[in-house]
Design a protein around this motif. Structure first.
Motif, PDB file in Angstrom:
ATOM      1  N   UNK A   8       0.827  -1.211   0.000  1.00 15.32           N
ATOM      2  CA  UNK A   8       0.000   0.000   0.000  1.00 15.32           C
ATOM      3  C   UNK A   8       0.863   1.263   0.000  1.00 15.32           C
ATOM      4  N   UNK A   9       1.928   1.270   0.791  1.00 16.46           N
ATOM      5  CA  UNK A   9       2.792   2.456   0.831  1.00 16.46           C
ATOM      6  C   UNK A   9       3.454   2.677  -0.532  1.00 16.46           C
ATOM      7  N   UNK A  10       3.999   1.621  -1.113  1.00 19.96           N
ATOM      8  CA  UNK A  10       4.639   1.746  -2.437  1.00 19.96           C
ATOM      9  C   UNK A  10       3.671   2.301  -3.470  1.00 19.96           C
ATOM     10  N   UNK A  11       2.469   1.755  -3.487  1.00 20.18           N
ATOM     11  CA  UNK A  11       1.497   2.190  -4.479  1.00 20.18           C
ATOM     12  C   UNK A  11       0.977   3.597  -4.190  1.00 20.18           C
ATOM     13  N   UNK A  12       0.848   3.961  -2.927  1.00 21.30           N
ATOM     14  CA  UNK A  12       0.463   5.336  -2.580  1.00 21.30           C
ATOM     15  C   UNK A  12       1.554   6.305  -3.033  1.00 21.30           C
ATOM     16  N   UNK A  13       2.802   5.908  -2.873  1.00 26.25           N
ATOM     17  CA  UNK A  13       3.914   6.751  -3.327  1.00 26.25           C
ATOM     18  C   UNK A  13       3.933   6.866  -4.848  1.00 26.25           C
ATOM     19  N   UNK A  14       3.519   5.817  -5.540  1.00 29.89           N
ATOM     20  CA  UNK A  14       3.399   5.883  -6.994  1.00 29.89           C
ATOM     21  C   UNK A  14       2.327   6.906  -7.379  1.00 29.89           C
ATOM     22  N   UNK A  15       1.187   6.873  -6.699  1.00 29.93           N
ATOM     23  CA  UNK A  15       0.134   7.860  -6.968  1.00 29.93           C
ATOM     24  C   UNK A  15       0.634   9.275  -6.679  1.00 29.93           C
ATOM     25  N   UNK A  16       1.397   9.418  -5.614  1.00 30.19           N
ATOM     26  CA  UNK A  16       1.966  10.715  -5.249  1.00 30.19           C
ATOM     27  C   UNK A  16       2.915  11.200  -6.339  1.00 30.19           C
ATOM     28  N   UNK A  18       2.937  10.381  -9.494  1.00 34.83           N
ATOM     29  CA  UNK A  18       2.136  10.769 -10.664  1.00 34.83           C
ATOM     30  C   UNK A  18       1.522  12.153 -10.467  1.00 34.83           C
ATOM     31  N   UNK A  19       1.012  12.400  -9.267  1.00 34.58           N
ATOM     32  CA  UNK A  19       0.419  13.706  -8.958  1.00 34.58           C
ATOM     33  C   UNK A  19       1.462  14.803  -9.123  1.00 34.58           C
ATOM     34  N   UNK A  20       2.650  14.576  -8.585  1.00 35.74           N
ATOM     35  CA  UNK A  20       3.721  15.568  -8.689  1.00 35.74           C
ATOM     36  C   UNK A  20       4.112  15.822 -10.141  1.00 35.74           C
ATOM     37  N   UNK A  21       4.274  14.764 -10.908  1.00 39.93           N
ATOM     38  CA  UNK A  21       4.663  14.919 -12.313  1.00 39.93           C
ATOM     39  C   UNK A  21       3.618  15.701 -13.097  1.00 39.93           C
ATOM     40  N   UNK A  22       2.353  15.393 -12.858  1.00 43.35           N
ATOM     41  CA  UNK A  22       1.287  16.097 -13.568  1.00 43.35           C
ATOM     42  C   UNK A  22       1.230  17.571 -13.150  1.00 43.35           C
ATOM     43  N   UNK A  23       1.396  17.827 -11.868  1.00 43.67           N
ATOM     44  CA  UNK A  23       1.354  19.203 -11.373  1.00 43.67           C
ATOM     45  C   UNK A  23       2.513  20.022 -11.925  1.00 43.67           C
ATOM     46  N   UNK A  24       3.696  19.456 -11.928  1.00 42.29           N
ATOM     47  CA  UNK A  24       4.871  20.172 -12.433  1.00 42.29           C
ATOM     48  C   UNK A  24       4.757  20.361 -13.943  1.00 42.29           C
ATOM     49  N   UNK A  29       4.298  25.381  -9.215  1.00 37.57           N
ATOM     50  CA  UNK A  29       5.574  25.345  -8.499  1.00 37.57           C
ATOM     51  C   UNK A  29       5.634  24.105  -7.601  1.00 37.57           C
ATOM     52  N   UNK A  30       6.830  23.586  -7.418  1.00 39.94           N
ATOM     53  CA  UNK A  30       7.005  22.368  -6.627  1.00 39.94           C
ATOM     54  C   UNK A  30       6.658  22.581  -5.153  1.00 39.94           C
ATOM     55  N   UNK A  31       6.872  23.797  -4.666  1.00 38.34           N
ATOM     56  CA  UNK A  31       6.600  24.073  -3.255  1.00 38.34           C
ATOM     57  C   UNK A  31       5.101  23.948  -2.974  1.00 38.34           C
ATOM     58  N   UNK A  32       4.781  23.190  -1.944  1.00 34.66           N
ATOM     59  CA  UNK A  32       3.392  23.046  -1.523  1.00 34.66           C
ATOM     60  C   UNK A  32       2.649  21.894  -2.169  1.00 34.66           C
ATOM     61  N   UNK A  33       3.319  21.111  -3.005  1.00 39.49           N
ATOM     62  CA  UNK A  33       2.615  20.020  -3.682  1.00 39.49           C
ATOM     63  C   UNK A  33       2.269  18.865  -2.746  1.00 39.49           C
ATOM     64  N   UNK A  34       3.086  18.630  -1.733  1.00 35.55           N
ATOM     65  CA  UNK A  34       2.721  17.596  -0.759  1.00 35.55           C
ATOM     66  C   UNK A  34       1.430  17.972  -0.041  1.00 35.55           C
ATOM     67  N   UNK A  35       1.308  19.241   0.317  1.00 33.17           N
ATOM     68  CA  UNK A  35       0.083  19.705   0.967  1.00 33.17           C
ATOM     69  C   UNK A  35      -1.110  19.598   0.016  1.00 33.17           C
ATOM     70  N   UNK A  36      -0.876  19.902  -1.255  1.00 26.53           N
ATOM     71  CA  UNK A  36      -1.949  19.805  -2.246  1.00 26.53           C
ATOM     72  C   UNK A  36      -2.393  18.353  -2.421  1.00 26.53           C
ATOM     73  N   UNK A  88       2.472   8.417 -16.283  1.00 23.61           N
ATOM     74  CA  UNK A  88       2.099   9.245 -17.426  1.00 23.61           C
ATOM     75  C   UNK A  88       3.295   9.871 -18.145  1.00 23.61           C
ATOM     76  N   UNK A  89       4.306  10.282 -17.412  1.00 23.43           N
ATOM     77  CA  UNK A  89       5.483  10.885 -18.046  1.00 23.43           C
ATOM     78  C   UNK A  89       6.198   9.856 -18.916  1.00 23.43           C
ATOM     79  N   UNK A  90       6.298   8.620 -18.429  1.00 21.60           N
ATOM     80  CA  UNK A  90       6.925   7.560 -19.217  1.00 21.60           C
ATOM     81  C   UNK A  90       6.116   7.289 -20.480  1.00 21.60           C
TER      82      UNK A  90
END
Length: 125
Positions: A8-16, A18-24, A29-36, A88-90
């Protein structure tokens, strides 16, 4: 630590990721993306931080994460998703590489192949 907790942790980190890549990619901006991301999951940033490091993800929270990330129920529990599923980036890179290959003449295809071999050698692959 039970295998379900690790999966579950590995897959949650994968979702995270993906979220970061899409947001960037969208120019955020990278700052605040964990909170988002925590906000998207409807959990506190503190809880997300704990999940990233060691907090187990229970059944209720797992289904909540899946729902908010738009994946099927039980997705977080599946083995090998993080290692096997392209992000998605891949997928965009593969599509761009395929298009470049198909549009290239023989010389261009040789150059693309040479560049890829050189890139693999420089990374020690």
């Amino acid at each position: 630590m039970p295998q379900t907790t690790v999966t579950r942790r590995r897959n949650a980190l994968l979702l995270h990721r993906r979220f970061l890549e899409e947001a960037i990619a969208a120019g955020l901006p990278a700052k605040g993306l964990d909170q988002a991301f925590a906000k998207k999951l409807e959990i506190s940033p503190s809880m997300w931080s704990q999940i990233k490091s060691a907090r187990p993800i229970g059944d209720t929270l797992a289904r909540q994460i899946e729902r908010h990330c738009g994946v099927d129920a039980g997705w977080l529990d599946r083995e090998a998703l993080a290692a096997d599923a392209p992000d998605p980036a891949e997928e965009r890179f593969i599509a761009a590489a395929r298009q470049a290959w198909r549009q290239a003449n023989a010389k261009g295809k040789r150059e693309l192949s040479r560049w890829l071999r050189e890139a693999q050698v420089s990374k020690g692959a």
